[in-house]
Structure formats: structure tokens, C-alpha cells
Design a protein around this motif. Structure first.
Motif, PDB file in Angstrom:
ATOM      1  N   VAL A 194     -14.388  -3.476  -9.196  1.00  0.00           N
ATOM      2  CA  VAL A 194     -12.864  -3.703  -8.762  1.00  0.00           C
ATOM      3  C   VAL A 194     -12.760  -4.109  -7.243  1.00  0.00           C
ATOM      4  CG1 VAL A 194     -10.551  -2.496  -8.469  1.00  0.00           C
ATOM      5  CG2 VAL A 194     -12.094  -1.843 -10.563  1.00  0.00           C
ATOM      6  N   ASN A 195     -12.167  -4.860  -6.995  1.00  0.00           N
ATOM      7  CA  ASN A 195     -11.849  -5.029  -5.655  1.00  0.00           C
ATOM      8  C   ASN A 195     -10.038  -5.210  -5.387  1.00  0.00           C
ATOM      9  OD1 ASN A 195     -14.311  -6.017  -4.152  1.00  0.00           O
ATOM     10  ND2 ASN A 195     -14.375  -7.328  -5.926  1.00  0.00           N
ATOM     11  N   LEU A 196      -9.823  -4.405  -4.406  1.00  0.00           N
ATOM     12  CA  LEU A 196      -8.338  -4.261  -4.152  1.00  0.00           C
ATOM     13  C   LEU A 196      -7.782  -3.807  -2.854  1.00  0.00           C
ATOM     14  CD1 LEU A 196      -5.443  -4.317  -5.652  1.00  0.00           C
ATOM     15  CD2 LEU A 196      -5.807  -1.906  -6.182  1.00  0.00           C
ATOM     16  N   THR A 197      -6.943  -4.315  -2.155  1.00  0.00           N
ATOM     17  CA  THR A 197      -6.450  -3.999  -0.846  1.00  0.00           C
ATOM     18  C   THR A 197      -5.085  -3.591  -0.974  1.00  0.00           C
ATOM     19  OG1 THR A 197      -8.472  -5.040   0.359  1.00  0.00           O
ATOM     20  CG2 THR A 197      -6.505  -4.410   1.491  1.00  0.00           C
ATOM     21  N   VAL A 198      -4.705  -2.418  -0.315  1.00  0.00           N
ATOM     22  CA  VAL A 198      -3.149  -2.004  -0.229  1.00  0.00           C
ATOM     23  C   VAL A 198      -2.837  -1.578   1.067  1.00  0.00           C
ATOM     24  CG1 VAL A 198      -1.362  -0.963  -1.343  1.00  0.00           C
ATOM     25  CG2 VAL A 198      -3.388  -1.449  -2.614  1.00  0.00           C
ATOM     26  N   LYS A 199      -2.088  -2.429   1.694  1.00  0.00           N
ATOM     27  CA  LYS A 199      -1.637  -2.235   3.146  1.00  0.00           C
ATOM     28  C   LYS A 199      -0.543  -1.069   3.212  1.00  0.00           C
ATOM     29  CE  LYS A 199      -2.423  -7.091   4.556  1.00  0.00           C
ATOM     30  NZ  LYS A 199      -1.959  -7.310   3.160  1.00  0.00           N
ATOM     31  N   ALA A 200      -0.484  -0.433   4.423  1.00  0.00           N
ATOM     32  CA  ALA A 200       0.438   0.418   4.759  1.00  0.00           C
ATOM     33  C   ALA A 200       1.964  -0.177   4.613  1.00  0.00           C
ATOM     34  CB  ALA A 200       0.311   1.087   6.070  1.00  0.00           C
ATOM     35  N   GLY A 201       2.659   0.537   3.871  1.00  0.00           N
ATOM     36  CA  GLY A 201       3.877  -0.212   3.741  1.00  0.00           C
ATOM     37  C   GLY A 201       4.216  -1.029   2.203  1.00  0.00           C
ATOM     38  N   GLU A 202       3.250  -1.134   1.722  1.00  0.00           N
ATOM     39  CA  GLU A 202       3.154  -2.083   0.550  1.00  0.00           C
ATOM     40  C   GLU A 202       3.395  -1.215  -0.752  1.00  0.00           C
ATOM     41  OE1 GLU A 202      -0.506  -4.509   0.375  1.00  0.00           O
ATOM     42  OE2 GLU A 202      -0.150  -5.135  -1.801  1.00  0.00           O
ATOM     43  N   LEU A 221      10.658   7.060  -0.930  1.00  0.00           N
ATOM     44  CA  LEU A 221       9.368   7.446  -0.390  1.00  0.00           C
ATOM     45  C   LEU A 221       8.697   6.268   0.446  1.00  0.00           C
ATOM     46  CD1 LEU A 221       7.611  10.086  -2.670  1.00  0.00           C
ATOM     47  CD2 LEU A 221       8.218  10.362  -0.424  1.00  0.00           C
ATOM     48  N   ARG A 222       9.362   5.155   0.078  1.00  0.00           N
ATOM     49  CA  ARG A 222       8.909   3.762   0.623  1.00  0.00           C
ATOM     50  C   ARG A 222       9.066   3.833   2.191  1.00  0.00           C
ATOM     51  NH1 ARG A 222       9.990  -1.098  -3.747  1.00  0.00           N
ATOM     52  NH2 ARG A 222       8.507  -2.151  -2.610  1.00  0.00           N
ATOM     53  N   SER A 223       7.984   3.852   2.752  1.00  0.00           N
ATOM     54  CA  SER A 223       8.046   3.736   4.022  1.00  0.00           C
ATOM     55  C   SER A 223       7.025   2.960   4.776  1.00  0.00           C
ATOM     56  CB  SER A 223       8.073   5.107   4.711  1.00  0.00           C
ATOM     57  OG  SER A 223       6.550   5.480   5.160  1.00  0.00           O
ATOM     58  N   PRO A 224       7.116   2.330   6.041  1.00  0.00           N
ATOM     59  CA  PRO A 224       6.078   1.466   6.568  1.00  0.00           C
ATOM     60  C   PRO A 224       4.782   2.165   6.827  1.00  0.00           C
ATOM     61  CG  PRO A 224       8.077   1.458   7.983  1.00  0.00           C
ATOM     62  CD  PRO A 224       8.401   2.746   6.940  1.00  0.00           C
ATOM     63  N   ASP A 225       4.600   3.332   6.904  1.00  0.00           N
ATOM     64  CA  ASP A 225       3.150   4.009   7.029  1.00  0.00           C
ATOM     65  C   ASP A 225       2.727   4.530   5.717  1.00  0.00           C
ATOM     66  OD1 ASP A 225       5.052   6.067   6.802  1.00  0.00           O
ATOM     67  OD2 ASP A 225       4.488   7.110   8.791  1.00  0.00           O
ATOM     68  N   ARG A 226       3.452   4.433   4.543  1.00  0.00           N
ATOM     69  CA  ARG A 226       2.899   4.668   3.022  1.00  0.00           C
ATOM     70  C   ARG A 226       2.685   3.630   2.293  1.00  0.00           C
ATOM     71  NH1 ARG A 226       7.072   8.811   2.252  1.00  0.00           N
ATOM     72  NH2 ARG A 226       5.745  10.401   3.036  1.00  0.00           N
ATOM     73  N   ALA A 227       1.690   3.787   1.595  1.00  0.00           N
ATOM     74  CA  ALA A 227       1.521   2.745   0.528  1.00  0.00           C
ATOM     75  C   ALA A 227       1.657   3.531  -0.871  1.00  0.00           C
ATOM     76  CB  ALA A 227       0.043   2.445   0.457  1.00  0.00           C
ATOM     77  N   ILE A 228       1.940   2.825  -1.837  1.00  0.00           N
ATOM     78  CA  ILE A 228       2.208   3.043  -3.162  1.00  0.00           C
ATOM     79  C   ILE A 228       1.413   2.219  -4.207  1.00  0.00           C
ATOM     80  CG2 ILE A 228       4.059   3.738  -4.941  1.00  0.00           C
ATOM     81  CD1 ILE A 228       5.793   4.378  -2.474  1.00  0.00           C
ATOM     82  N   VAL A 229       1.001   2.949  -5.134  1.00  0.00           N
ATOM     83  CA  VAL A 229       0.352   2.095  -5.999  1.00  0.00           C
ATOM     84  C   VAL A 229       0.810   2.601  -7.407  1.00  0.00           C
ATOM     85  CG1 VAL A 229      -2.104   1.639  -7.278  1.00  0.00           C
ATOM     86  CG2 VAL A 229      -1.979   1.882  -4.846  1.00  0.00           C
ATOM     87  N   VAL A 230       1.542   1.462  -8.153  1.00  0.00           N
ATOM     88  CA  VAL A 230       2.211   1.843  -9.507  1.00  0.00           C
ATOM     89  C   VAL A 230       1.305   1.336 -10.735  1.00  0.00           C
ATOM     90  CG1 VAL A 230       4.385   1.664 -10.636  1.00  0.00           C
ATOM     91  CG2 VAL A 230       4.347   1.759  -8.120  1.00  0.00           C
TER      92      VAL A 230
END
Lengths: 421, 251
Positions: B22-30, B193-202
Motif C-alpha cells: 500500500v502506498n498512500l500519502t495524506v497531508k495535514a488538513g486533508e 473536526l476538520r482543521s488545517p493541522d488535522r488529517a482525516i481518513v474515511v
């Protein structure tokens, strides 16, 4: 050629008989009491029971009782703070009853008096040839406390019978009679310091319609052998909650001998055994449902760590005319170490035909799923395990319906886990 | 914030390989959505991120804020700011929900060198969070998740997430077992909870949840790999054509 019929006595057996011989003359008692003592010594001369004796199957006393320390006349035991805040503490220090005020409605007498005038004599009789705990105690106990709770008395203040030793030997007796309709909460605290042989035998009579909670809290040091026994008669429509918590001791035998002798009596046993280190702890219950429509439930929860070993024997006998008896027994163990063990032996003897009786025993480990869930919330492993262990036994403690008792016992639980978990 | 690199993982007990690079990148705020058919490895991925012992990582790495978390236990990962909302939250008899929240919040604070929250402050925060999720405070006196309905369990997960304030939230099939009203409440909770310094994976099987939690990126997990990545339209495409079309494409 001689045929040797006598098995060689162990050092502990010799030391025990030696103690009986040394003590005999100094103990209070009239002719009847002296006769009972002599018979108890005769019983002990036949040797300590081994695992071939069924009721001692999980506790081979002959093998496990490796040493019997001598009485230590210089030992000085000091009373402890009560387990339940605000309780009336009645101390027995190294087998000698102290003086302390008792709540209204309660009369306290020293057991030494009852031995001296012979009124205790009938209670010194062991139940049978294998009733070693009663025999040791009958032969060696010289004091203790007798409480009489007046009929109808509602004693709000908990009473703590505090049996404290400071090494050597300590043998204590308690006799409590709760009159008709009386209500009381009694803590039997077993504690002390150092290497010792302790025996403590209690007799409790729960009068008609009385409601008694009796909490045995055994927290002996890891060098102490504790031989405990409580003998109970539960009267008509009376209610007894017996709670047993074992958190210490080297070799512990806790016998609960009960007769539900009054129609409609209700009995609850709740037990928590927290076993660590090298402890051997055996809780053996013999419960006779001797009257119709008696109800009993027994729930024992055990947590075993280190190399500790434990056993619960629960024998329920339902007499022929004890119809409509309802008895349920469960023994659940949480094993926290590969080297620990717990044996459970439920036994039902039913002579009546219209009864509901059931039992179950389980041994489990901490659920990996539960541990993962708690850890996934940031709770460190040790804390998470502690929460789960506490949850396992707290369920039983919380049934007590006595807030100070629940708090005190949960605090004991936390302390035990902090040290051994 | 999260970089998953060539991650291979198998079931520890029988060695079955589930994740195959698995390759995956999630950025802050994403907000990233991971979709995929049953058996594609979605739940395994969430468990491996959280550090469940039943799985073994055999190759690759997981970087969280630049550092590998593979050697960290689940509690350390949580304290570092990773939160997994479970698909099936465990019922834990004998542990009162409120007590659990107190221990969890303070354990994380302690691990981060913050002072423990006092009871009144804690109660205040819990009450506010429970209100926003339309949860009854009475529930919190009960043992954790015991006897909670499916919807109540999911709300309780989001409640914990709000209170623990993680940097990375992983939501595993949070929509399953929810009716539409509950789904909206839960989605609102997540969106808050969405915010520029938080990432969420759904992580989700269906597109439905993504109508309420609109993702910035969508990744399709198939046979243990990310078979396709795209923007939010990819979710709609999948809904229309199913995974079959994509499989053909990926193969």
C-alpha cells in the motif's frame, strides 16, 4: 517384626502438637472446654489431612504446611485503621481481645470468659474427623470476641472484628448472634506482620428475619499461614450476604460452612481472590439447604498472577424436604500468568425433587480485543490491564449495596493491582 | 502527515497476506477517503495503522509526522495523535464509560507532558461533546458500549474522537449501521473536526457517507493495494460503475 502403622510425623505436625502441649495449661476453660480441647488434640495427633481426604484435595495440608512457628510472647500487634470509614473497630491482638466501645444494640463479651465458664464448649466440637481448622483452633485459641446484636436492632455503624498478629502464632474465635429482625454489617479483617500460623474460627447465627452482611477481608503477609473458618446458621426469612476477599497469605484455607435452616432464608456468597507470588489459597464452602424455599447464589471471581495457586470447592447439599430450593453457583478465573493455576470444584448433592440448582466455572485470560481497544485510546498497557482486571472483579464487589464497603474494597483492589498487576 | 510506503502486512496467526504494498500519502488538513470492496484490506489497514498485534508488518513503513510508528504500541500511537474509530467498537463490561474517558484523556495528556484534567473541567468537556452529538449523558454512566445500539456505539466513538483531539483520525466504516439522521449527526461531528493541522481518513464501502463528509481525495483499495486514486468524483464514478469496472482497468 513390627508393622509400622503410624506415618512419621512431619516437623510441622510435631511443632503443632508441641504448641498444644505447651499452651494447654495456660488457656481458659472449664472441665467441658478442657475435654473438647483434649479431643481436638487427639484429632490432630492422627496427622494433618493430605490430598486423599476429599475436602482437602486441593490443599494437601500435610505437605503444604512446611513449618509451624512457636508462639512469640514478645510479639506486639497494633490495631489498624478500619477498612470502612467510621466503623467500630474491635481488635483482637495476637489472639487477645482488646477493649473498645460497641455501637448501641450490640453487646460484646470476651471469648476468654465464655471459655472459662464453659458456654463456648459446644462450639469447640469439630464437624468431623477432617475438620482440622476447627481442631487447631479449639486446641489453641484462648480468646476472641462474642457479639450479641439485640433483636430488632438496626446497627448502621459497621463493626470491624480486627484480628491482627505480629508473628508467631495467633488463634482467635468470634461468636456473633444477630437477634430476630436485626440488621448489621460486620467486617472480619485478618491481617498482621511476619511469619505466623493464624487460625480464626467464627460462629454466626442470623436470627429470624435478620439481615446481615459479613465481609471477610484476608490480607495476611506473604509469610503467614491462615486457617479460617466461619460456621453459619441462617434463620427463617433471614438474609445473609457473605463476602470473602483474599489478597494475601502464604497458605490460606478459608472454610465457609453454612446451614440455611430457616424456611425462606436467602444467602449470597460473593468472593474475590486476588492471588499473587507463591500464595496457595483455598476457599471451601459447604452449604446445606436444610429448609424449604431457601435461595442461594454464589459468585467467585479470581485473579491469579505469578506462581499462585487457588481453589474453590463449593458443595451445595439440598435436603429431601428442602423443596423449592434455588441455588446458583459460578466461579470465574482470570489467569494473568502461565505459571499460576486455579481449580474449581462445584458439587451439588440434591435429595429434593423440586429444586432449581446450577453451576458453572470458567477460566479466561484478558481479552486481546478489549486490551487493544483501551490501548488504542492511549491507555498504557499496564493501566489498561488494570482496568480490565478491576472490571472483572468490581462487578462482584458492586453487588454489595453498601457504598463505603464498595469503595473500601475497590481501593484494596487498586492497591493490590498496583503492587502485583 | 501520514505516509504509507509499500506496506505489506499479514495475519500474525496464519501468515495470510492482506496488504500487498500500500502506498498512500495524506497531508495535514486533508480528508482522504479509502474505498474498496469487501476483503480488499480496508479494515486491516486501519488496524495496522492503530498497531493491532494480530497483524505483522513484513515490509514497508508507516510514517506519521515524519517518523516511523511501526515500533510503537497502540497506546503510544494514540498518544502521538492517532485515533481509530472502530467499525465494531468493543463492549467492555465493568468499565464505566465516564471512567474510561477520564483515564484515556488523562493518559494521553500525561504522555504529552500536559497536566491531567480535573473532574469538573473533564465533565464540562464531556457534556459539551455529548450535547453536540445528541447523546444522553445517562449513557456515559453505563459500562463502555455495553448494550449500546449500533448508532450509539458510533456516536460514542466520535465522542471519544472529539475529546481526545487527535491529529489523524481514521474512521473505519463509521456509516455502517447508521440511519440517515444518525449519519448526519456523526458526519457533522467529523466535519467539526476538520482543521488545517488535522488529517482525516474515511474508510467506507459506500459512497453515501461521502455526501456528508466530502473528501479531498479518494483512494480505491483492491487486493491489498491502492489501485486507483483521484478526487471526490472518483467516489461517484465507483458508485455508478461499481468496483468491477475499476478492476478491469487496474488489471
Amino acid at each position: 517384626m513390627n508393622i509400622q502403622t503410624q506415618i512419621r510425623r512431619t516437623a510441622a505436625e510435631e511443632a503443632l502438637l508441641e504448641a498444644c502441649a505447651v499452651r494447654a495449661d495456660g488457656l481458659p476453660g472449664d472441665a467441658r472446654v478442657r475435654e473438647k480441647r483434649a479431643r481436638a488434640v487427639e484429632l490432630l495427633k492422627r496427622g494433618l489431612p493430605n490430598r486423599k481426604v476429599e475436602i482437602w484435595h486441593y490443599t494437601d495440608l500435610r505437605r503444604l504446611l512446611s513449618a509451624v512457628p512457636a508462639f512469640d510472647p514478645t510479639a506486639h500487634a497494633t490495631p489498624r485503621e478500619p477498612l470502612l470509614a467510621g466503623a467500630a473497630v474491635l481488635p483482637v491482638l495476637n489472639g487477645v481481645a482488646g477493649k473498645a466501645p460497641v455501637p448501641a444494640g450490640v453487646t460484646a463479651t470476651s471469648l476468654a470468659e465464655r471459655l472459662a465458664d464453659g458456654s463456648e464448649a459446644a462450639l469447640l466440637e469439630p464437624a468431623d474427623a477432617h475438620d482440622t481448622v476447627a481442631a487447631v483452633n479449639a486446641a489453641l485459641a484462648g480468646d476472641g470476641l462474642a457479639l450479641d446484636i439485640a433483636a430488632g436492632a438496626v446497627v448502621e455503624q459497621p463493626i470491624e472484628l480486627q484480628n491482627v498478629h505480629a508473628g508467631g502464632q495467633a488463634h482467635t474465635r468470634f461468636a456473633v448472634r444477630a437477634g430476630a429482625g436485626a440488621r448489621a454489617t460486620i467486617v472480619e479483617r485478618q491481617t498482621g506482620e511476619g511469619q505466623a500460623l493464624v487460625s480464626s474460627v467464627s460462629h454466626l447465627e442470623v436470627g429470624e428475619g435478620a439481615d446481615v452482611a459479613w465481609l471477610i477481608v484476608q490480607e495476611q503477609p506473604a509469610e503467614t499461614t491462615h486457617l479460617g473458618q466461619i460456621n453459619v446458621r441462617i434463620g427463617k426469612d433471614a438474609k445473609l450476604t457473605l463476602f470473602v476477599m483474599n489478597t494475601g497469605g502464604k497458605l490460606v484455607r478459608q472454610e465457609l460452612r453454612l446451614v440455611a435452616e430457616g424456611e425462606g432464608s436467602k444467602f449470597r456468597l460473593r468472593g474475590v481472590n486476588l492471588l499473587s507470588g507463591e500464595t496457595h489459597c483455598d476457599v471451601t464452602m459447604v452449604l446445606d439447604h436444610a429448609a424449604p424455599a431457601t435461595v442461594s447464589t454464589e459468585i467467585i471471581r479470581n485473579v491469579v498472577t505469578g506462581r499462585a495457586e487457588g481453589a474453590f470447592q463449593g458443595q451445595i447439599r439440598v435436603a429431601r424436604d428442602a423443596q423449592k430450593t434455588d441455588a446458583k453457583m459460578a466461579c470465574n478465573t482470570l489467569l494473568l500468568s502461565d505459571e499460576g493455576s486455579f481449580s474449581a470444584k462445584p458439587e451439588l448433592e440434591i435429595f429434593a425433587d423440586d429444586v432449581a440448582c446450577g453451576h458453572g466455572a470458567t477460566v479466561t485470560e484478558i481479552e486481546g480485543d478489549h486490551l487493544f481497544y483501551l490501548m488504542a485510546r492511549g491507555i498504557p498497557e499496564k493501566t489498561a490491564r488494570g482496568l480490565l482486571v478491576k472490571a472483572f472483579v468490581a462487578e462482584v464487589i458492586e453487588e454489595l449495596e453498601h457504598e463505603p464497603a464498595i469503595e473500601a474494597l475497590e481501593a484494596r483492589l487498586d492497591a493490590w493491582f498496583a503492587e502485583h498487576g | 502527515m501520514l505516509e504509507i510506503k509499500n506496506l505489506h502486512a499479514r495475519i500474525a496467526e496464519d501468515g495470510t497476506e492482506i496488504l500487498r504494498g500500500v502506498n498512500l500519502t495524506v497531508k495535514a488538513g486533508e480528508v482522504a477517503a479509502i474505498m474498496g470492496p469487501n476483503g480488499s484490506g480496508k479494515s486491516t489497514l486501519s488496524y495496522v495503522l492503530a498497531g493491532r498485534e494480530d497483524y505483522e508488518v513484513t515490509e514497508g513503513d508507516i510514517l506519521f509526522n515524519g517518523g516511523s510508528i511501526l515500533e510503537m504500541d497502540p497506546a503510544e500511537r494514540a498518544a502521538a495523535g492517532l485515533f481509530l474509530a472502530f467499525q465494531y467498537p468493543m463492549e467492555i463490561p465493568g468499565v464505566a464509560t465516564m471512567e474510561f474517558l477520564k483515564v484515556a484523556i488523562n493518559a494521553q495528556r500525561k504522555a504529552r507532558g500536559q497536566e491531567e484534567l480535573k473532574i469538573p473541567e473533564l465533565m464540562k468537556r464531556v457534556r459539551e461533546a455529548a450535547q453536540s452529538l445528541e447523546m444522553d449523558m445517562g449513557m456515559l454512566k453505563r459500562p463502555l458500549n455495553v448494550g449500546f445500539s449500533g448508532g450509539e456505539k458510533k456516536r460514542a466513538e466520535i465522542l471519544q474522537m472529539k475529546l481526545l483531539e487527535p491529529r489523524l483520525c481514521v474512521l473505519d466504516e463509521t456509516d455502517s449501521g447508521l440511519d440517515i439522521d444518525a449519519l448526519k449527526v456523526v458526519a457533522d461531528g467529523v466535519n467539526a473536526l476538520r482543521s488545517p493541522d488535522r488529517a482525516i481518513v474515511v474508510i467506507t464501502h459506500y459512497q453515501r457517507l461521502l455526501n456528508y463528509i466530502v473528501p479531498d481525495s479518494v483512494h480505491v483499495l483492491y487486493k491489498g493495494r491502492v489501485a486507483k486514486s483521484g478526487e471526490k468524483d472518483l467516489a461517484l464514478e465507483l458508485e455508478k460503475n461499481g468496483y468491477a469496472g475499476l478492476v478491469g482497468e487496474a488489471a
